[in-house]
Every structure is written in C-alpha cells, then in structure tokens.
Design a protein around this motif. Structure first.
Motif, PDB file in Angstrom:
ATOM      1  N   LYS A 139       8.395   7.843  -3.564  1.00  0.00           N
ATOM      2  CA  LYS A 139       7.958   9.106  -2.966  1.00  0.00           C
ATOM      3  C   LYS A 139       6.804   9.697  -3.772  1.00  0.00           C
ATOM      4  N   VAL A 140       5.845  10.254  -3.031  1.00  0.00           N
ATOM      5  CA  VAL A 140       4.645  10.831  -3.635  1.00  0.00           C
ATOM      6  C   VAL A 140       4.625  12.331  -3.363  1.00  0.00           C
ATOM      7  N   ARG A 141       4.246  13.101  -4.386  1.00  0.00           N
ATOM      8  CA  ARG A 141       4.035  14.532  -4.170  1.00  0.00           C
ATOM      9  C   ARG A 141       2.765  14.958  -4.899  1.00  0.00           C
ATOM     10  N   ARG A 142       2.171  15.999  -4.406  1.00  0.00           N
ATOM     11  CA  ARG A 142       0.965  16.556  -5.009  1.00  0.00           C
ATOM     12  C   ARG A 142       1.374  17.453  -6.166  1.00  0.00           C
ATOM     13  N   ALA A 143       0.714  17.288  -7.315  1.00  0.00           N
ATOM     14  CA  ALA A 143       0.964  18.171  -8.463  1.00  0.00           C
ATOM     15  C   ALA A 143       0.251  19.479  -8.190  1.00  0.00           C
ATOM     16  N   GLY A 144       0.995  20.561  -8.152  1.00  0.00           N
ATOM     17  CA  GLY A 144       0.420  21.868  -7.841  1.00  0.00           C
ATOM     18  C   GLY A 144      -0.307  22.472  -9.024  1.00  0.00           C
ATOM     19  N   TRP A 183       1.316   8.637 -12.456  1.00  0.00           N
ATOM     20  CA  TRP A 183       0.394   9.745 -12.239  1.00  0.00           C
ATOM     21  C   TRP A 183      -0.882   9.161 -11.655  1.00  0.00           C
ATOM     22  N   VAL A 184      -1.311   9.701 -10.524  1.00  0.00           N
ATOM     23  CA  VAL A 184      -2.454   9.162  -9.799  1.00  0.00           C
ATOM     24  C   VAL A 184      -3.524  10.241  -9.684  1.00  0.00           C
ATOM     25  N   GLY A 185      -4.612  10.052 -10.415  1.00  0.00           N
ATOM     26  CA  GLY A 185      -5.732  10.982 -10.320  1.00  0.00           C
ATOM     27  C   GLY A 185      -6.643  10.573  -9.180  1.00  0.00           C
ATOM     28  N   THR A 186      -6.969  11.534  -8.313  1.00  0.00           N
ATOM     29  CA  THR A 186      -7.892  11.281  -7.201  1.00  0.00           C
ATOM     30  C   THR A 186      -8.977  12.351  -7.232  1.00  0.00           C
ATOM     31  N   ARG A 187      -9.999  12.169  -6.420  1.00  0.00           N
ATOM     32  CA  ARG A 187     -11.068  13.168  -6.349  1.00  0.00           C
ATOM     33  C   ARG A 187     -10.564  14.501  -5.789  1.00  0.00           C
ATOM     34  N   SER A 188      -9.452  14.455  -5.059  1.00  0.00           N
ATOM     35  CA  SER A 188      -8.950  15.699  -4.465  1.00  0.00           C
ATOM     36  C   SER A 188      -7.761  16.299  -5.214  1.00  0.00           C
ATOM     37  N   GLY A 189      -7.391  15.726  -6.369  1.00  0.00           N
ATOM     38  CA  GLY A 189      -6.295  16.298  -7.143  1.00  0.00           C
ATOM     39  C   GLY A 189      -5.431  15.239  -7.798  1.00  0.00           C
ATOM     40  N   LEU A 190      -4.232  15.618  -8.182  1.00  0.00           N
ATOM     41  CA  LEU A 190      -3.316  14.747  -8.894  1.00  0.00           C
ATOM     42  C   LEU A 190      -2.044  14.553  -8.079  1.00  0.00           C
ATOM     43  N   ASP A 191      -1.684  13.295  -7.848  1.00  0.00           N
ATOM     44  CA  ASP A 191      -0.440  12.951  -7.174  1.00  0.00           C
ATOM     45  C   ASP A 191       0.520  12.358  -8.197  1.00  0.00           C
ATOM     46  N   ILE A 192       1.825  12.536  -7.951  1.00  0.00           N
ATOM     47  CA  ILE A 192       2.858  11.966  -8.805  1.00  0.00           C
ATOM     48  C   ILE A 192       3.754  11.106  -7.930  1.00  0.00           C
ATOM     49  N   LEU A 193       3.882   9.831  -8.277  1.00  0.00           N
ATOM     50  CA  LEU A 193       4.711   8.907  -7.521  1.00  0.00           C
ATOM     51  C   LEU A 193       5.951   8.593  -8.344  1.00  0.00           C
ATOM     52  N   HIS A 194       7.131   8.770  -7.749  1.00  0.00           N
ATOM     53  CA  HIS A 194       8.392   8.406  -8.400  1.00  0.00           C
ATOM     54  C   HIS A 194       8.549   6.894  -8.248  1.00  0.00           C
ATOM     55  N   ARG A 204       0.835  -1.207   0.000  1.00  0.00           N
ATOM     56  CA  ARG A 204       0.000   0.000   0.000  1.00  0.00           C
ATOM     57  C   ARG A 204       0.862   1.246   0.000  1.00  0.00           C
ATOM     58  N   PHE A 205       0.431   2.237  -0.782  1.00  0.00           N
ATOM     59  CA  PHE A 205       1.159   3.493  -0.901  1.00  0.00           C
ATOM     60  C   PHE A 205       0.261   4.637  -0.467  1.00  0.00           C
ATOM     61  N   PRO A 206       0.642   5.346   0.591  1.00  0.00           N
ATOM     62  CA  PRO A 206      -0.162   6.489   1.015  1.00  0.00           C
ATOM     63  C   PRO A 206      -0.067   7.623   0.004  1.00  0.00           C
ATOM     64  N   LEU A 207      -1.188   8.263  -0.238  1.00  0.00           N
ATOM     65  CA  LEU A 207      -1.246   9.400  -1.147  1.00  0.00           C
ATOM     66  C   LEU A 207      -1.388  10.670  -0.345  1.00  0.00           C
ATOM     67  N   SER A 208      -1.308  11.804  -1.007  1.00  0.00           N
ATOM     68  CA  SER A 208      -1.464  13.096  -0.340  1.00  0.00           C
ATOM     69  C   SER A 208      -2.871  13.208   0.227  1.00  0.00           C
ATOM     70  N   ALA A 209      -2.966  13.417   1.514  1.00  0.00           N
ATOM     71  CA  ALA A 209      -4.270  13.600   2.142  1.00  0.00           C
ATOM     72  C   ALA A 209      -4.668  15.067   2.030  1.00  0.00           C
TER      73      ALA A 209
END
Length: 186
Positions: free
Chosen positions: A176-181, A160-171, A131-136
């Motif tokens: 490592k996960v970061r939120r796409a601004g 690239w991970v599309g969620t209902r609250s935005g877009l996360d990018i996982l290397h 399991r990989f935690p995403l940006s909360a």
C-alpha cells in the motif's frame, strides 16, 4: 555508524568515480600503500555502459552490480552485462527504460524508479518486474508521467519514494502506498 561514515567519505566516492569511467586506485582513497593498490578499469559503451547517462548504482547480495541509465537497467557480473528494458507487450517488464533510482529491499527485490513511468519492483531471481502505482498529484498522469527522483528503504517495513510532486511511502509487506503529508513537492 562508523561504517556509514566510512562509506560516505571513501567507498561511495570511489564507486562514483568507477561508474563515471575514471581510473582510480581505490587504495588512494583511504591511504593504503602501493603493495595493496586495487585498480579500476573503465567500462565503455562496448560493454553497454554510457557514463554520461548513469543515474544510479546498487549492489545485490550476490555481488552483482546494477546500473541505471536513461536508456536501460543493466546487471554487471564482473565479466559481462545483461540488460532489462521496457517491452510494451510484456506487463512483467519495466514500466520504462528511463531508470532514475535503484535500491534493494531486505527481501532481495530491487526497487526501480523511472523518470517517466513510476515505480517497479524487480525480482532478480525471476527477472520480472511488477509495477506499483504512486499517488497521482497535480502534473502527474497516473503511473505514466510520475518521475521518481529517489528511493530509500527504512528497516524492513517502508520504501520512501521521492517524486517531483512529493514523497510517497510504500509499506513493503502490504504494497500500500500513501502520500507523506506536509512535505512540499520538488
């Protein structure tokens, strides 16, 4: 580029029809004559597939078809299927049965997005998930509650991970996960 256009116009629609249980002569999709016609057969609930609930499909390097529903992740080998479900007592199981998105990475791992519990990396060899935690963000409750709506791999570096609250990018190498601004939620 021509191959991608071909897939978008012909192959992907044929696979969608097949997944939805609609009999389709695939040759009709690109104009072959009757002597080369390939027929699809419908997969039913008896084989473990509920076409009304199908949310994603992916094919691995061995030709196995992976099907996602809001109840299970299934691997179909042409003869039968194997199901993968969430087990609350096993941390190496999927984080949820409500699978919403699938994509294979270049390393052969299957990335599995869920409708209510975030992201998983599934190893088709060991049949184990990580399991990989995403940006909360606002409205998310940590890993539980994150709704993954889409997945895409770019090259061999990023998921690239599309969620209902935005877009996360996982290397992919570091995990490592970061939120796409600058990209609005929804």
């Amino acid at each position: 580029e021509l191959f991608m256009i071909f897939c978008q116009r012909h192959l992907i629609p044929a696979l969608v029809l097949w997944c939805c249980g609609i009999w389709c002569p695939i040759s009709a999709c690109w104009g072959a004559d009757d002597s080369t016609r390939i027929l699809f057969s419908q997969l039913s609930e008896a084989e473990g597939f509920d076409a009304e609930q199908m949310s994603a499909i992916a094919e691995d390097e061995r030709g196995m078809i992976w099907l996602a529903t809001d109840q299970v992740l299934s691997r179909f080998d042409g003869a039968g299927s194997l199901e993968f479900k969430h087990d609350p007592l096993d941390v190496s199981s999927l984080s949820s049965d409500r699978v919403s998105a699938l994509v294979f990475a270049p390393d052969g791992n299957l990335w599995v997005g869920t409708a209510d519990a975030g992201l998983n990396r599934f190893d088709p060899q060991t049949l184990k998930a990580e399991r990989f935690p995403l940006s909360a963000e606002a409205g998310d409750q940590g890993e539980r509650g994150v709704e993954v709506t889409s997945l895409a791999v770019s090259g061999d570096q990023f998921l690239w991970v599309g969620t209902r609250s935005g877009l996360d990018i996982l290397h992919l190498q570091s995990g490592k996960v970061r939120r796409a601004g600058g990209i609005p939620a929804g």
